[in-house]
Design a protein around this motif. Structure first.
Motif, mmCIF file in Angstrom:
data_model
loop_
_atom_site.group_PDB
_atom_site.id
_atom_site.type_symbol
_atom_site.label_atom_id
_atom_site.label_comp_id
_atom_site.label_asym_id
_atom_site.label_seq_id
_atom_site.Cartn_x
_atom_site.Cartn_y
_atom_site.Cartn_z
ATOM 1 N N ALA A 195 5.340 3.891 -7.994
ATOM 2 C CA ALA A 195 4.534 2.946 -8.784
ATOM 3 C C ALA A 195 3.040 3.210 -8.672
ATOM 4 O O ALA A 195 2.274 2.881 -9.591
ATOM 5 N N GLY A 205 1.857 -0.755 -12.633
ATOM 6 C CA GLY A 205 2.995 -0.209 -11.904
ATOM 7 C C GLY A 205 3.607 -1.310 -11.063
ATOM 8 O O GLY A 205 2.909 -1.955 -10.290
ATOM 9 N N GLU A 237 9.107 0.741 -10.800
ATOM 10 C CA GLU A 237 9.858 1.501 -9.807
ATOM 11 C C GLU A 237 10.880 0.567 -9.170
ATOM 12 O O GLU A 237 10.513 -0.415 -8.520
#
Lengths: 347, 329
Positions: A195, A205, A237
């Motif tokens: 991220a 992110g 992520e």
């Protein structure tokens, strides 16, 4: 429609889809071991909450692109288990007429734009769908699944940068299962978290627990809303884990069985969600068993369907090379019809 | 003069003008068509698309980052979801950066998904030596691309072919790589006006009829071959295949049945190239008509050198075609 997992029914449905993916891949594992399913297969067991958390946040019209590990994404996006399994068997009734197999599944009607087993290739494809959405002022968006290994690939960087620069309605979901093929994360990357790389593109992110279907769903819903509001891409992520090897048959010298067992025992997405729903009084043991029984019946039917489905006709190998056929392909097909099996001989 | 221009109203255009006019027509005709590439808003390399951004705006004609993999890869994604992208790869040598997207995405997507998607993608790629641009800005890659299953490839040698094939490429529901030779953008020729003139993919053009020798010549070497034909004591038929895949085998084989002699002139490396494919197709179909060893004119398997003296050595011209013709008669 997209769903917040805000009712017991929706939560049980999400649980069911995770159970379906688990059972589907149990069958794939066993039938591959029996040599009944040909080719290469890559299982996503352990990662079910990512597929289901993301896809419950999407509309049917939203596109996803996927990777070599595509069974979970496909089922979560709405592909039918019987046709998907038939595709893995290489049968005519499969989603791609048997031509794609486990690694190349697509069904555009369900918004499954395609599995791309060349690591990283799912990402430019998703960016491209985002171009279409933006230029046609659509009310749908695109989600590109990729793995932690793929973010070391150049085309992934290029495609995220392009999507960010043009503020395309795309969400990039990096499933960080901690292993790229047989290599651990630290061997592949110089960041702690994938991220972090989002800041290089000037996009948000997000890190989410990929074993928690609720958390994934909420993170994905926010990213989707952002995309549709014209505020551009998000990189999510999802920290997760795969129980099986990179491929079926992988001896996995790169990790210990204890590590795998620890994840299965303590961080299994299905067990944890089941316990959470039970604790909230939304799911009795009997109700969970009913889900499992129903899913097993669906899979038993799917196996029967796949086994009994027709083999694709050999001459169908000449179909779909082009939309507007080339005389070369026509000539090969015609000669096959006239002479039987003559593939491989010049015209 | 090719068959298309024989009985029609025509105007004289350069290759550059013909390609630009074709793209403009397609942008006007179909809202799904859009163009992207590096410096595309300023006309791209060699100003082929000059003025189109001003006329059509950012949504239709846009700059991309220097990201060939993303350009072609996202072009496949946009095409598979309903648009008709025209991606300018600029120098064809750069295909090395995005070969996966051409070979594995553009070429295989429809097939491996069992026909689930169409990929109406056009890729423009600019080829050719002669500008002292050295090894990485002078090569040809059309034989590589024509070899790829699922990808169509065209390489016109006249403005009429450029106009007609560009329109067919953009309208095609398959991926088409459109090769332009950078040294002939100012080659002028007659282009039919009106009636939505197009050239179908897969049709060769007999640019000059003859009886004694068939010269199959592409791109820049088409002009060199027509010039060479004037300097030999033979009646030379010059054919522009125009489309490399599909390839119009019938027209080539028919010509050889008439002449019995074949020269293939193409600015690609001689080994394993387009020459070999054309010769093989003709041999497979018209073997008993061959009266003399076939001849190939191309680049002698080197990268293109920078020094003008060396570039002149390896890049074929009319003299090379003339010598090849003479060896057949």
């Amino acid at each position: 429609m997209t769903e917040t997992l805000d009712t017991p029914e929706k939560r049980r449905s999400a649980l069911r889809t995770m159970v379906l993916i688990r059972e589907f891949e149990n069958h794939v594992r066993d039938r591959f071991a029996d040599n009944e399913i040909p080719g290469f297969v890559h299982l996503s067991q352990g990662q079910e909450a990512v597929a289901v958390g993301v896809c419950t946040a999407l509309s049917r019209d939203d596109y996803i692109t996927s990777t070599h590990r595509a069974h979970g994404h496909s089922l979560a996006k709405g592909l039918e288990p019987d046709r998907l399994l038939a595709e893995l068997y290489g049968k005519a009734e499969g989603h791609c007429g048997g031509r794609g197999g486990s690694m190349h599944v697509a069904d555009l009607d369900e918004g499954m734009l395609g599995a791309q087993p060349i690591v990283g290739a799912s990402v430019p494809l998703g960016t491209g769908a985002g171009i279409t959405a933006q230029l046609s002022d659509a009310d749908w968006m695109a989600t590109a699944f990729c793995g932690d290994g793929s973010v070391a690939a150049g085309q992934v960087h290029e495609a995220i940068n392009l999507a960010a620069t043009w503020q395309l309605p795309v969400v990039f979901v990096v499933e960080n299962n901690q292993y790229s093929e047989g290599m651990v994360f630290d061997e592949q990357h110089n960041v702690e978290d994938v991220a972090e790389m989002a800041s290089a593109y000037g996009i948000p992110g997000e890190i989410v627990d990929g074993q928690d279907v609720t958390a994934v769903n909420e993170t994905m819903r926010a990213a989707r809303e952002r995309a549709l509001d014209g505020d551009g891409p998000t990189l999510i992520e999802a920290k997760t884990y795969r129980y099986r090897g990179h491929f079926e048959g992988d001896e996995q010298p790169y990790r210990s069985q204890e590590e795998v067992e620890d994840w299965r025992e303590n961080r299994d997405p299905i067990d944890n969600y089941r316990e959470r729903l039970a604790a909230a009084g939304e799911l009795t043991d009997e109700e969970f068993e009913a889900i499992r029984t129903e899913v097993k019946a669906v899979m038993a039917d799917a196996v029967e369907f796949a086994r009994n489905a027709d083999e694709p006709a050999p001459e169908a190998a000449y179909d779909d090379v082009f939309v507007e056929e080339a005389p070369e392909i026509d000539a090969f097909r015609e000669r096959m019809a006239a002479d039987g099996d003559n593939g491989g001989v010049g015209l | 003069m090719s068959a298309e221009t024989a009985d029609r109203e025509t105007e004289t255009l350069s290759m550059r003008e013909a390609i630009r006019a074709a793209l403009r027509e397609e942008l006007l005709a179909d809202d799904d068509v859009f163009i992207m590439g590096q410096d595309e808003e300023d006309g791209g390399s060699f100003e082929v698309t000059a003025g189109l951004h001003d006329e059509f705006g950012f949504d239709r004609v846009r700059n991309t980052p220097i990201s060939e993999a993303a350009q072609i890869g996202s072009g496949v994604g946009a095409a598979a979801t309903g648009l008709r992208p025209v991606v300018n790869l600029s120098f064809a040598d750069f295909i090395g950066v995005c070969f996966d997207q051409v070979m594995n995405q553009a070429g295989k997507t429809r097939y491996m998904f069992g026909g689930a998607s169409e990929v109406p993608l056009t890729i423009r790629a600019i080829e050719g030596a002669g500008l002292n641009a050295a090894a990485q800005h002078s090569g040809t890659v059309h034989t590589l691309v024509a070899h790829l299953p699922g990808v169509k490839a065209v390489a016109p040698g006249t403005p009429a072919a450029a106009m007609g094939l560009m329109k067919s490429a953009v309208r095609s529901n398959d991926p088409v790589v459109f090769f332009e030779n950078k040294t002939i953008y100012e080659r002028h020729g007659d282009v039919p006006t009106g009636d939505d003139f197009t050239v179908p993919l897969g049709e060769a053009s007999i640019e000059q009829a003859g009886e004694d020798v068939t010269v199959v010549a592409t791109q820049r070497l088409l002009g060199e071959s027509i010039a060479a034909a004037r300097d030999v004591d033979a009646s030379v038929e010059v054919i522009d295949p125009r489309s490399l895949y599909p390839l119009d085998t019938d027209t080539l084989a028919d010509s050889l049945r008439k002449t019995g002699r074949l020269v293939v002139a193409d600015e690609s490396p001689l080994s394993y190239g387009l020459h070999a494919e054309i010769v093989t197709r003709v041999v497979e179909n018209a073997f008993w008509s061959i009266d003399a060893p076939v001849q190939r004119v191309g680049v002698p398997d080197t990268p293109i050198p920078f020094a003008p003296s060396q570039e002149d050595e390896v890049v074929p011209d009319a003299d090379d075609v003339r010598r090849a013709i003479q060896r057949t008669v």
